[in-house]
Every structure is written in C-alpha cells, then in structure tokens.
Design a protein around this motif. Structure first.
Motif, mmCIF file in Angstrom:
data_model
loop_
_atom_site.group_PDB
_atom_site.id
_atom_site.type_symbol
_atom_site.label_atom_id
_atom_site.label_comp_id
_atom_site.label_asym_id
_atom_site.label_seq_id
_atom_site.Cartn_x
_atom_site.Cartn_y
_atom_site.Cartn_z
ATOM 1 N N ILE A 1 -4.373 29.060 -7.361
ATOM 2 C CA ILE A 1 -5.780 28.709 -7.606
ATOM 3 C C ILE A 1 -6.118 27.386 -6.926
ATOM 4 O O ILE A 1 -7.166 27.245 -6.274
ATOM 5 C CB ILE A 1 -6.044 28.633 -9.117
ATOM 6 N N GLN A 2 -5.219 26.400 -7.039
ATOM 7 C CA GLN A 2 -5.473 25.117 -6.400
ATOM 8 C C GLN A 2 -5.506 25.242 -4.882
ATOM 9 O O GLN A 2 -6.308 24.589 -4.210
ATOM 10 C CB GLN A 2 -4.402 24.115 -6.826
ATOM 11 N N ALA A 3 -4.639 26.102 -4.331
ATOM 12 C CA ALA A 3 -4.656 26.322 -2.884
ATOM 13 C C ALA A 3 -5.962 26.966 -2.451
ATOM 14 O O ALA A 3 -6.533 26.621 -1.402
ATOM 15 C CB ALA A 3 -3.472 27.195 -2.477
ATOM 16 N N ALA A 4 -6.468 27.923 -3.235
ATOM 17 C CA ALA A 4 -7.725 28.590 -2.893
ATOM 18 C C ALA A 4 -8.905 27.628 -2.973
ATOM 19 O O ALA A 4 -9.812 27.659 -2.127
ATOM 20 C CB ALA A 4 -7.947 29.775 -3.823
ATOM 21 N N LEU A 5 -8.916 26.750 -3.983
ATOM 22 C CA LEU A 5 -10.020 25.807 -4.122
ATOM 23 C C LEU A 5 -9.956 24.702 -3.068
ATOM 24 O O LEU A 5 -10.998 24.180 -2.654
ATOM 25 C CB LEU A 5 -10.005 25.189 -5.522
ATOM 26 N N SER A 6 -8.748 24.345 -2.646
ATOM 27 C CA SER A 6 -8.601 23.280 -1.648
ATOM 28 C C SER A 6 -8.808 23.793 -0.232
ATOM 29 O O SER A 6 -9.335 23.076 0.623
ATOM 30 C CB SER A 6 -7.210 22.642 -1.761
ATOM 31 N N SER A 7 -8.406 25.035 0.033
ATOM 32 C CA SER A 7 -8.503 25.611 1.386
ATOM 33 C C SER A 7 -9.134 26.995 1.309
ATOM 34 O O SER A 7 -8.450 28.015 1.463
ATOM 35 C CB SER A 7 -7.114 25.686 2.031
ATOM 36 N N ALA B 1 -20.023 23.413 3.350
ATOM 37 C CA ALA B 1 -20.538 24.775 3.271
ATOM 38 C C ALA B 1 -19.675 25.659 2.383
ATOM 39 O O ALA B 1 -19.908 26.869 2.302
ATOM 40 C CB ALA B 1 -20.632 25.387 4.670
ATOM 41 N N ALA B 2 -18.684 25.071 1.725
ATOM 42 C CA ALA B 2 -17.778 25.843 0.872
ATOM 43 C C ALA B 2 -18.500 26.283 -0.396
ATOM 44 O O ALA B 2 -19.579 25.776 -0.729
ATOM 45 C CB ALA B 2 -16.554 24.997 0.515
ATOM 46 N N PRO B 3 -17.932 27.232 -1.135
ATOM 47 C CA PRO B 3 -18.531 27.627 -2.418
ATOM 48 C C PRO B 3 -18.650 26.441 -3.367
ATOM 49 O O PRO B 3 -17.918 25.449 -3.256
ATOM 50 C CB PRO B 3 -17.548 28.686 -2.941
ATOM 51 N N TYR C 1 -14.599 21.043 -7.357
ATOM 52 C CA TYR C 1 -13.163 20.790 -7.538
ATOM 53 C C TYR C 1 -12.721 19.596 -6.692
ATOM 54 O O TYR C 1 -11.980 18.722 -7.163
ATOM 55 C CB TYR C 1 -12.369 22.036 -7.164
ATOM 56 N N LYS C 2 -13.188 19.554 -5.425
ATOM 57 C CA LYS C 2 -12.808 18.449 -4.543
ATOM 58 C C LYS C 2 -13.341 17.119 -5.070
ATOM 59 O O LYS C 2 -12.659 16.094 -5.032
ATOM 60 C CB LYS C 2 -13.349 18.724 -3.138
ATOM 61 N N LEU C 3 -14.558 17.123 -5.596
ATOM 62 C CA LEU C 3 -15.140 15.886 -6.124
ATOM 63 C C LEU C 3 -14.436 15.435 -7.399
ATOM 64 O O LEU C 3 -14.276 14.233 -7.637
ATOM 65 C CB LEU C 3 -16.633 16.098 -6.395
ATOM 66 N N HIS C 4 -13.992 16.384 -8.215
ATOM 67 C CA HIS C 4 -13.353 15.991 -9.482
ATOM 68 C C HIS C 4 -11.967 15.402 -9.240
ATOM 69 O O HIS C 4 -11.444 14.667 -10.084
ATOM 70 C CB HIS C 4 -13.307 17.188 -10.436
ATOM 71 N N LEU C 5 -11.366 15.687 -8.067
ATOM 72 C CA LEU C 5 -10.070 15.083 -7.746
ATOM 73 C C LEU C 5 -10.191 13.582 -7.506
ATOM 74 O O LEU C 5 -9.195 12.852 -7.616
ATOM 75 C CB LEU C 5 -9.466 15.749 -6.503
ATOM 76 N N GLU C 6 -11.394 13.118 -7.175
ATOM 77 C CA GLU C 6 -11.608 11.696 -6.885
ATOM 78 C C GLU C 6 -11.925 10.898 -8.150
ATOM 79 O O GLU C 6 -12.132 9.686 -8.077
ATOM 80 C CB GLU C 6 -12.748 11.544 -5.882
ATOM 81 N N CYS C 7 -11.965 11.570 -9.293
ATOM 82 C CA CYS C 7 -12.317 10.900 -10.550
ATOM 83 C C CYS C 7 -11.063 10.588 -11.369
ATOM 84 O O CYS C 7 -9.962 11.053 -11.063
ATOM 85 C CB CYS C 7 -13.268 11.771 -11.362
ATOM 86 N N GLY C 8 -11.268 9.835 -12.427
ATOM 87 C CA GLY C 8 -10.172 9.476 -13.312
ATOM 88 C C GLY C 8 -10.036 10.464 -14.455
ATOM 89 O O GLY C 8 -10.362 11.647 -14.332
#
Length: 722
Positions: free
Chosen positions: A610-616, A636-638, A644-651
């Motif tokens: 799931i993490q691989a699909a959301l990241s790539s 342009a991603a879903p 998901y990418k933005l939440h990785l930058e949070c605490g």
C-alpha cells in the motif's frame, strides 16, 4: 462488412490469418529461444508432478484422520442405537442431544478437508441426513435455521420478507422448486415422511453395519464447523429449540473446536449445556501432520522435484509462525514446483530416471548451451583434462552422453541419500539434547546447507554415541539395518551385509567379556600396589604421571574396539552419501532455490504494498504524467497519494486546516493556475470534498486516526515512507 450485388446471394468472409491466437497455460512455459515442444513438455511434467503431490497428500491426510473419523462414526452409530433400548440409562441419554466436541487445533485452513471427509463418511455409512454450517452464514437464528433445513431437506425455506430477494436468486438456479416454512416442526414432518417412505420401499436392501430399526430412523447430524465464531446467543437459542424436538427427531451435533473444549462452557450456560450429552474427540496435532507429510513427500526419492534448504526453511517458518496449515504448506510446495518449471528450461530433466535419460538425448543445441552455463557443470568441467574439456564444450553428441551419465549419478545419489539420512537420524535422535535435531527435517536442512560431518553437533553426537551401552547400541544398529534393507541399491545392500556382520560380532562378545574385565582390572590395580611402597615425593609424582599415561594408552576392550568400528562404518557411510546437493553436477535441474520468490508470494506484506502504491502510483496506473525521477509524487496523482505524501511531512499530530491548505495548493498547481493568481490555494467546495474523502480513505487504511487531544487534529499512526 457490407456488399452490393444485383442478385441476392450468400457471401462467405473468411477470418484473417493474422488473428492473434489465444494463449494457453502451457504457452507460458515456452521461452523465446525454444519451440512450443519444450514448453508443452515442461507443462506436462509440471502438471503430472502437481497432480501426484495433490493426490498423495490427500491420501496421506485421510490416513492420518482415519482414527478420529472412525471414532466419530462409531459415536454416531452408538447414539442412534440408544433410542432403541428400553433401559433407564438409555432413555436418559436419549432425552439429551448427543454432541461430539471435535478438537482440531488452530490450523483452521485444514479443517475444511477434515469436515468434507467426515460428511462423506457419515453419508456413506451412517445417515444421508448431514448438514454442515459455518458462522459467517449464520449471523442470526433465522439464518442458522434456514441453512440447516435447506441442507437437510434440499428445499427453499421461507424466513421473512428480507430474504425474498435471496430466495428468488436461489430459485433461479434451478436446484429447488418448493417453498416450505422454516421451522423444526416442518423438519419433523419431512423426516417422518422420509423414514416411512424408506421403510416401505426396498426392505431387501440392508446395510450391514445397521439394524433394521436404525436404517428406518437414521440420525440427523448437524456439523458446526467453527464453533468459536458463532454468536453465543444464536447457538443457545438453537439448542433450546432443538431440545424440544429431540423426542421426534434423532439429532446429533458435532462441534468443530479450534482452541479448547472449555469453549463450550464459555459460550453456553449450564441451563443449555445440560441439554447436551458431550463426548470429547482429539485429533492429531498439526505438527505431527507436517512431520508425516515431510517424511512421505519431501524426504523421498519418488518425487524428482526437490527444494533447497532456504526454500524449505521459508515454508516451514511460514507454517510455524503464521497458520499451522499443512494445506498451505503443500500449496507452497506446488508454487515452488510451478516456478521451477516456468523459470528453468532444463527442468525437462526433472522427471523419473528413464524419461530423464530420454529427454537428455533430445536436448536442443540451445539447451545444451544452458547446461554449460550451470555452476555445477562448470565445476565439473574444470576438474577434467584439457582434451576432455574441449570435447565437452564443442561436441554436442559427447556432451549428451556425459549428461546422461551425470543424470544417472544424480538419481543414484538421491536413492542412497534418504536411507542414510534416516539411518543417521535413527542414531542421533535417541541422544540427550538432540545434537542434530529431534525431527528429521532439522537434520535434512543441515545436510542441504553443508557437509554434515563438518558440523560441531555431528562431532558431539558421535562422542555421545561412543558412550552408549552395548544393548542400546545394538538396538540402534538393528533399526539402521531395517532402514537400509528397504532400498534396492547395490551400495545399500553391501552396507546391510557389513552392518549385519558387525551385529553378529556384538552378539559373540558375551563369553569373552569376563576375561577382558579381569585383565583390565589387573592392569589398573598393579600400579596402585607399587605406589603403596613409594614414600619419596619425586618418585610419587613420577608414578602418578606414568599411571595417567598408562590410562590414556590402555588397551581397549573388545566391545570398545567393535563399537568404534561400527561408528567408523556409519561415519564412512555418511561421508559417502550425505554430501550436499550443490556438490552434485546438474543438481540445478531438480532443485528449486528462489526462496525470495516463495516468500514474496506466500508471506505477503500488504502495508508495504500500500505504501509503495501511494508513493509511486505510476507503477500501478502506468500514466506518464505520474512519472517522477526524484521519488516525489506528481501533483497530477490521485488525491489519496497527494494527501499521503503531505502527511509524511508532518509530526505526530496533523492540523487538518493546514493539511487542507497544502493539499489545495498542490491541486491548484495541477490544474494549471498561475502561482500569482488569486485562485491559488483557495479552498472551494469541490476541493474540500475531495480532501475529506482522501483523509477518510487514509483513516480506513490505518495511517491516521482521530484524537481527543485536539478536535481539529488527527494523530499519525505510521512513520517513514515505503
């Protein structure tokens, strides 16, 4: 296609010759360099081995379950006979519902096969009225009643308005045609009509195992496959209802239990459990099942396909640490078989001896080139003389003859390997602390990895064997002789002859034992007598040193000499036949070694996927606009990928409003808005709804959760990227 003609007529349009042929399963075994023949041959060999593994394991499972299944059949017949006795004890038991508590263990995937065999045996030998139910289809009492009556009466039950749609679907299948009200009174009426019809039908045809009365009133068996998963309230109500009809209906319950018999007391109060006459049945443990399957399937020369140590360790570890399922273990073996025949073109040689030798002579030039690239064959070529090396590398005819000889040697190796392995296991498994493992599979894994005689445990095992008494050693050697006698091989026959000679020598030691003991005693006590005469300290020290040396160099007794000779014989046998398979030339054609592939297929990691699909997302959606080079996610991603990418930058805590603003900025850039425009970063209803849906999806996948610390924040549950 249209035509025009003055006169009417028929026109035939032939299909195009370039029409793409539909691929079959056997086409996937064909590589680009070989014709269809090679692929079809590999597919046929794979399918034959697949079917043989499946058939043999099913037969083996039936044999292992035979004892418990026979006990259940006897229990069902006995319960049926109680209703026809007039004594007080029988009448008391007849007022209760006979219940078999079948404890099968935690290997839940294997239970279906056991219950299927049980149902078939009951229908063949005891009663045609057998119904099996599972908890997932019996969420309420009406559903449980409906499933039981449908499977017993072979008709559609009417249970209420909410099931009308389901009933219509079942009626359209064409199986059943009548609608009967769902109640046990209807079942009693159906059973009475059924037994009267059978009793007045063909009285001449009788079952040998049942009396005439028992034939006329066969029991009604209801099997609850997974008792722990049932709703306790539903089960209690069903038992209470059934207890009211036990006089009219010879009911028998079978509870399938995965954990412990105490589950019945936990789920049913005393007022309900007192209505049941419970008898406990315990099946073999799943580890015993696995040991038997490995002994018969893996540790046998009847199957040319083999697993190397890493693949076997993966399958065993999945069994021990995941599901305890022998059925899934067999699926892993079959998956390895399929992967081996698909990925290894030389697997055409992985078959019985005669067919393998025939296939060697039919190898194409391209496959012979593949033989030359095998690591084991390269080592074999390096050991040959320069002239022989040249012939092996340049003469295809000579190479085929050499490969034929090497395949013969490989089959002989397997034929001698397993009996010697069992012989060594027989000797070492009786030792304390099990130096080479209690199970033979542990010893087999050691032998697959490296030369077993170089192992420290092997040396310690032989030291312990040298301390065994005569009777124990003779018993173990006799067992070894019995193992080796089953093999029709010249080397094993010679080994049996030598072993029997050693055993006969052991039996001749009784007469000379007393004389040898006296000689040894005199040799030990004579220095002690001389020591008593010495009083000087220097002479005392010298005498003690001489005694120590004499004890080291003392003459061994005949038994010790013979024991050492027997153990040296076993040691030579091990060194001759238990070398690792990798040392055998052309072993790659029979042994599958890709443990990573097996682990990836059988031991899935869904969160990583799931993490691989959301990241790539590009690798899953194959959209060029989603392709990035630096590992970032395209704007342009879903929506779920962006959030998901933005939440990785949070605490640990994520502010929902800040998260929404960042998401809106990224999405606006994807829509082509100018960075200086007033619309950039502006939240509208559509973006807000898309963001809420994406956040809900992340919460459903387990990446975030709501928190009571701050109402406008969510808590992050994972750390790091893929």
């Amino acid at each position: 296609m249209s035509t025009s003609s003055v006169s009417k007529g028929c026109f035939v349009f032939k299909p195009s010759a370039k029409k793409k042929k539909r691929l079959g399963l056997d086409d996937y075994f064909t590589d680009g360099c070989e014709g269809a023949e090679n692929g079809q041959l590999r597919f046929r060999l794979c399918q034959d081995l697949w079917d043989k593994i499946k058939t043999d394991t099913e037969v083996l499972q039936d044999e292992l379950n035979r004892r418990i299944l026979d006990s259940l059949l006897d229990f069902t017949k006995k319960c049926s006979s109680f209703r026809h006795h007039g004594d007080w004890a029988s009448q008391m038991r007849a007022s209760e519902i006979p219940t078999a508590a079948l404890v099968l263990g935690v290997n839940v995937p294997d239970h279906d096969m056991t219950f299927q065999s049980l149902s078939e045996l009951l229908q063949q030998a005891v009663t045609p009225h057998v119904a099996s139910v599972q908890a997932k289809e019996c969420g309420a009492l009406k559903h449980l009643m409906k499933r039981v009556l449908e499977r017993l009466m072979d008709t559609v039950m009417a249970v209420g308005d909410d099931d009308d749609e389901e009933e219509e679907c079942e009626q359209t299948n064409g199986q059943l045609h009548t609608n009967v009200h769902c109640s046990l009174s209807a079942l009693c009426d159906w059973y009475s009509a059924k037994t009267k019809k059978s009793s007045s039908g063909t009285p001449g045809k009788k079952r040998s195992s049942l009396t005439l009365d028992e034939q006329q009133q066969p029991p009604v068996v209801i099997i609850f496959k997974d008792l722990e998963a049932f709703n306790p309230r539903v089960l209690q109500d069903f038992i209470l209802i059934c207890s009211r009809y036990v006089g009219r209906l010879p009911l028998v319950f079978i509870f399938g239990i995965a954990t412990s018999p105490s589950t019945i007391q936990r789920m049913l109060p005393h007022s309900v459990s007192s209505l049941l006459c419970i008898e406990l049945f315990q099946s073999l443990s799943c580890t015993q099942h696995l040991a038997t399957v490995i002994d018969k399937l893996i540790l046998s020369d009847h199957f040319p396909f083999k697993l190397n140590s890493k693949v076997l360790q993966v399958l065993i570890s999945i069994f021990l640490y995941h599901d305890f399922s022998v059925r899934n273990f067999i699926k892993g073996v079959q998956l390895s078989l399929l992967e081996h025949f698909h990925s290894q073109p030389l697997s055409v040689l992985c078959c019985k001896k005669k067919e393998a030798l025939l296939n060697v002579m039919q190898l194409s030039h391209h496959n012979l080139e593949r033989v030359k690239q095998l690591p084991s064959f390269k080592r074999y070529v390096q050991k040959q003389e320069p002239q022989e090396q040249d012939r092996l590398l340049n003469d295809d005819t000579h190479l085929k003859e050499v490969c034929k000889k090497l395949m013969k040697d490989l089959h002989k190796y397997h034929k001698n390997y397993y009996p010697v392995l069992w012989c060594l296991h027989t000797l070492t498994s009786s030792l304390p602390r099990y130096p080479l493992g209690k199970q033979i599979r542990e010893l087999h894994l050691i032998c697959l990895e490296k030369s077993v005689w170089e192992n420290e445990e092997y040396q310690s095992a032989f030291k312990l064997l040298k301390m065994l008494a005569k009777d124990e050693l003779i018993t173990l050697l006799q067992r070894c002789a019995e193992v080796l006698q089953r093999v029709k091989s010249k080397k094993m026959k010679n080994a049996v002859v030598q072993l029997e000679e050693l055993l006969s020598k052991f039996k001749q030691l009784d007469t000379a034992a007393a004389e040898t003991a006296l000689v040894v005693e005199e040799s030990i006590t004579s220095p002690v007598k001389n020591l008593q005469k010495k009083t000087d300290l220097f002479q005392l020290q010298k005498t003690l040193l001489e005694m120590n040396e004499s004890r080291r160099a003392k003459k061994l007794s005949p038994f010790e000499v013979l024991r050492n000779e027997a153990l040296e014989f076993i040691d030579d046998l091990v060194k001759s036949h238990l070398s690792p398979p990798e040392a055998q030339t052309l072993s790659e054609v029979c042994y599958y070694s890709s443990s990573a592939t097996v682990r990836r297929h059988l031991n899935a990691t869904p969160r990583t996927c799931i993490q691989a699909a959301l990241s790539s997302p590009f690798y899953y959606l194959q959209n060029e606009s989603l392709k990035t080079e630096d590992g970032s996610v395209s704007n342009a991603a879903p929506d779920i990928c962006i959030t998901y990418k933005l939440h990785l930058e949070c605490g640990r805590l994520i502010n929902l409003y800040d998260w929404l603003e960042a998401y809106t900025t990224v999405v606006s850039a994807a829509e082509g808005n100018d960075s200086d425009s007033d619309h950039i970063g502006k939240v509208d209803d559509v973006k807000h709804a898309r963001f809420i849906r994406a956040v809900s999806e992340l919460e459903f996948l387990g990446f975030i959760k709501s928190t009571k610390q701050k109402t406008d924040h969510v808590a992050r549950l994972t750390w790091g990227g893929c």
